[in-house]
Motif scaffolding. Structure first.
Motif, short mmCIF file in Angstrom:
data_model
loop_
_atom_site.label_atom_id
_atom_site.label_comp_id
_atom_site.label_asym_id
_atom_site.label_seq_id
_atom_site.Cartn_x
_atom_site.Cartn_y
_atom_site.Cartn_z
N ARG A 45 40.23 44.93 43.50
CA ARG A 45 39.11 44.05 43.18
C ARG A 45 39.55 43.03 42.14
NH1 ARG A 45 36.77 49.28 42.83
NH2 ARG A 45 35.36 49.74 44.58
N ARG A 64 33.26 44.61 41.96
CA ARG A 64 33.15 43.79 43.17
C ARG A 64 33.31 44.68 44.40
NH1 ARG A 64 34.06 38.20 44.67
NH2 ARG A 64 34.46 38.15 46.91
N ALA A 67 36.78 45.25 47.97
CA ALA A 67 37.96 44.70 47.32
C ALA A 67 38.33 43.38 47.98
CB ALA A 67 39.12 45.69 47.41
#
Length: 615
Positions: free
Chosen positions: A415, A420, A423
């Motif tokens: 990430r 997030r 990835a």
């Protein structure tokens, strides 16, 4: 495979034999349809011209295949509208930045790096939300990967296939094999073993169950397509599965030839056939006009300059374009389907004013962190990347050695920012100097054996500002291509640029143990003196590249810039579909090939279902 064009009708004519068109043609023919598959190039294994078929077959020769003049189309693209920034790229020439594509049976599966990694669930769920069609959901799309992937770890399914017991009709064990390149010679190279261990340990230190991850990697179980390893787009240390069979390239070409041999009355392949326009009767697509001849397209390194023989093929059920993100929008526009102003500029009568054609072009952002090692890799001793060298003998004699690999020693999905999902960075350790595409790049890879490049790939980019537009109304002229990198309209906060910078910082961390052990002599690119966010960002702007062009004929509503609907049908006409990388609304996953194979399998279901409704 070539046979004269007799003018006989078929059910479907398909333009392009790559992961989209080749896969779809084979599946439709197996279902009983009469299919003509048009391919502008030749068969990469039917000639010994210019190092073929070795450049095609040998996994380690994939970069050489991409510059082999017998099977390549050399596009030159713009990254920036601003000329000053464009010329800051050391790879840029007067015509733009080199962007290799293949003109061969199998399309770009004839020269790609063979990496077969499943897309992220969010990619499919996004299309399902856009279309309101649950058949696009990640849960539904998974079956298409199972349909194509040959799983050697499912012996029961393989046994059923060999016995001819296949109630699904789709192949219990699939048709596309994915292998792990595991040359035993790696254990003899202490520097390489140290690189893999140190890189893996550094990468998984902050991950989940680091000891288990390291054990899986060295046991050969770190398959990114295994949901236990990379569940729902998680971070992981992994190897890169390759679409090879007995460590030889395999892909759309082999699939097409297999079906054509078994069903010669159902699948006919016409090579050296450059499609020029779609033929219509009223509002319905009924065939393709094409030019028969070799090296007619001017993207060829040595175009013939010939006119070709004008021919046509009629299709009773439909026309399918699978020319890819550059050539499918070009063929639509040549056929009068596209932005009105662009068509009228070249004197092309407008059949359908469809502004989305050639818009929304997307790609990854990639950069290289190139390190010169203190000594050459022992595993590449004697490598000349040509038939006759010692590593070639190992590959041919024992299906072993470094030539079974595409050059990637280790990969990390990461990430760019905490939390997030999924990835968005894929970082690969390559035993080569690789900093993008330019004429002659493949020879640098083949001749320098003392480099370690971390290739940083940024997926799920925000930028959707790329364009494909006509250069002229001559179908032999390649289109004008401008990716409009790091466009602020789509990415006002610079998220993409920051993510690539984060990737550079991450792989530098992976290099630290190697620096301590004095294995790395010098960081050649971007250079250890480039350290600030601002300087690294400028390095990225100046050096980024991509090679997964997509999304230029996207699925979506016509009024929102869509070109095709969720069933791949082109808006505003009948009997015309697009099935290739151009149809994605957003570029999926890390590598595009698996996603294109999957949508081709889905398109076969859609088209066959429609055929049942319309005898």
């Amino acid at each position: 495979m070539d046979s004269p064009d007799t003018g006989d009708d078929c059910d479907y004519v398909i333009v392009g034999s790559g992961a989209g068109g080749g896969t779809l043609a084979a599946r439709l023919a197996e279902a009983g349809m009469r299919v003509v598959l048009l391919e502008a190039g030749g068969d990469p294994r039917a000639t010994d011209e210019a190092r073929l078929p070795d450049d095609y077959d040998v996994p380690a020769f994939h970069s050489l295949a991409s510059e082999n003049p017998a099977i390549s189309w050399d596009f030159f693209v713009r990254h920036y509208a601003d000329e000053a920034q464009q010329q800051r790229d050391p790879k840029a020439g007067a015509d733009g930045v080199f962007y290799p594509r293949a003109a061969a049976l199998g399309g770009c599966t004839a020269h790609n790096a063979m990496i077969l990694v499943y897309p992220h669930d969010a990619d499919w769920d996004g299309i399902a939300a856009l279309t309101g069609d649950r058949s696009w959901s990640a849960r539904s799309m998974r079956r298409y990967f199972r349909r194509l992937e040959q799983c050697r770890h499912r012996p029961f399914w393989r046994l059923l296939s060999r016995l001819g017991l296949d109630p699904t009709g789709h192949g219990w064990s699939g048709w596309l094999r994915a292998e792990r390149a595991k040359p035993w010679q790696v254990v003899e190279d202490g520097g390489l073993i140290q690189t893999i261990i140190d890189g893996a340990v550094a990468a998984i230190r902050a991950g989940r169950r680091p000891l288990e991850a390291l054990w899986r990697l060295f046991e050969g179980q770190a398959d990114p397509n295994d949901r236990r390893i990379m569940p729902r787009g998680d971070e992981a240390v992994c190897y890169t599965p390759l679409s090879t069979c007995d460590h030889r390239r395999t892909g759309a070409r082999e699939r097409v030839l297999d079906v054509a041999e078994r069903q010669p009355d159902r699948l006919r392949v016409q090579l050296h056939a450059l499609a020029t326009r779609v033929l219509f009767e009223g509002n319905r697509a009924v065939g393709i006009e094409y030019l028969q001849g070799e090296r007619l397209y001017r993207a060829h390194p040595t175009p013939s300059g010939g006119e070709g023989i004008r021919r046509s093929i009629r299709a009773g059920r439909g026309v399918i374009l699978s020319g890819g993100a550059f050539n499918s929008p070009q063929l639509l526009m040549l056929s009068g389907i596209g932005p009105r102003a662009a068509l009228e500029r070249h004197g092309i009568p407008v059949r359908v004013d469809l502004p989305g054609v050639g818009r929304n072009l997307q790609d990854r952002y990639e950069v290289g962190v190139v390190n010169r090692m203190n000594r050459p890799w022992e595993v590449l001793a004697g490598a000349r990347f040509e038939p006759g060298d010692p590593l070639y003998a190992e590959w041919t004699g024992q299906q072993s050695g470094m030539y079974v690999s595409n050059g990637a020693a280790l990969a990390v999905a990461k990430r760019s920012t905490p939390g997030r999902q999924p990835a968005d960075l894929f970082c690969m350790a390559l035993l080569a100097s690789f900093h993008g595409y330019y004429p002659g790049y493949s020879r640098e890879i083949a001749t320098r054996h003392d480099c370690l490049t971390w290739a940083v790939l940024k997926a799920h980019t925000n930028n959707r500002a790329g364009t494909v537009t006509l250069r002229s109304a001559d179908p032999r002229d390649p289109p004008l291509i401008d990716f409009n990198y790091f466009d602020e309209r789509d990415d006002p906060t610079g998220e993409d640029l920051k993510a690539v910078v984060a990737g550079i910082r991450f792989v530098r961390e992976l290099n630290e143990p190697l620096n301590v052990l004095d294995l790395i002599a010098e960081e050649e690119l971007p250079g250890r003196e480039v350290v600030s966010d601002e300087d690294l960002a400028q390095y990225v702007r100046d050096n980024a590249w991509g090679h997964h062009a997509s999304c230029s004929c996207p699925i979506g509503p016509r009024e929102a810039g869509g070109v095709v609907d969720g069933d791949f049908a082109v808006h505003g006409v009948e009997g015309l579909h697009v099935v290739d990388a151009s149809v994605f609304p957003r570029i999926p996953g890390f590598f595009i090939a698996s996603a294109v194979y999957m949508i081709a399998e889905k398109a076969a279901d859609v088209i066959l279902r429609d055929a049942k409704r319309r005898p």
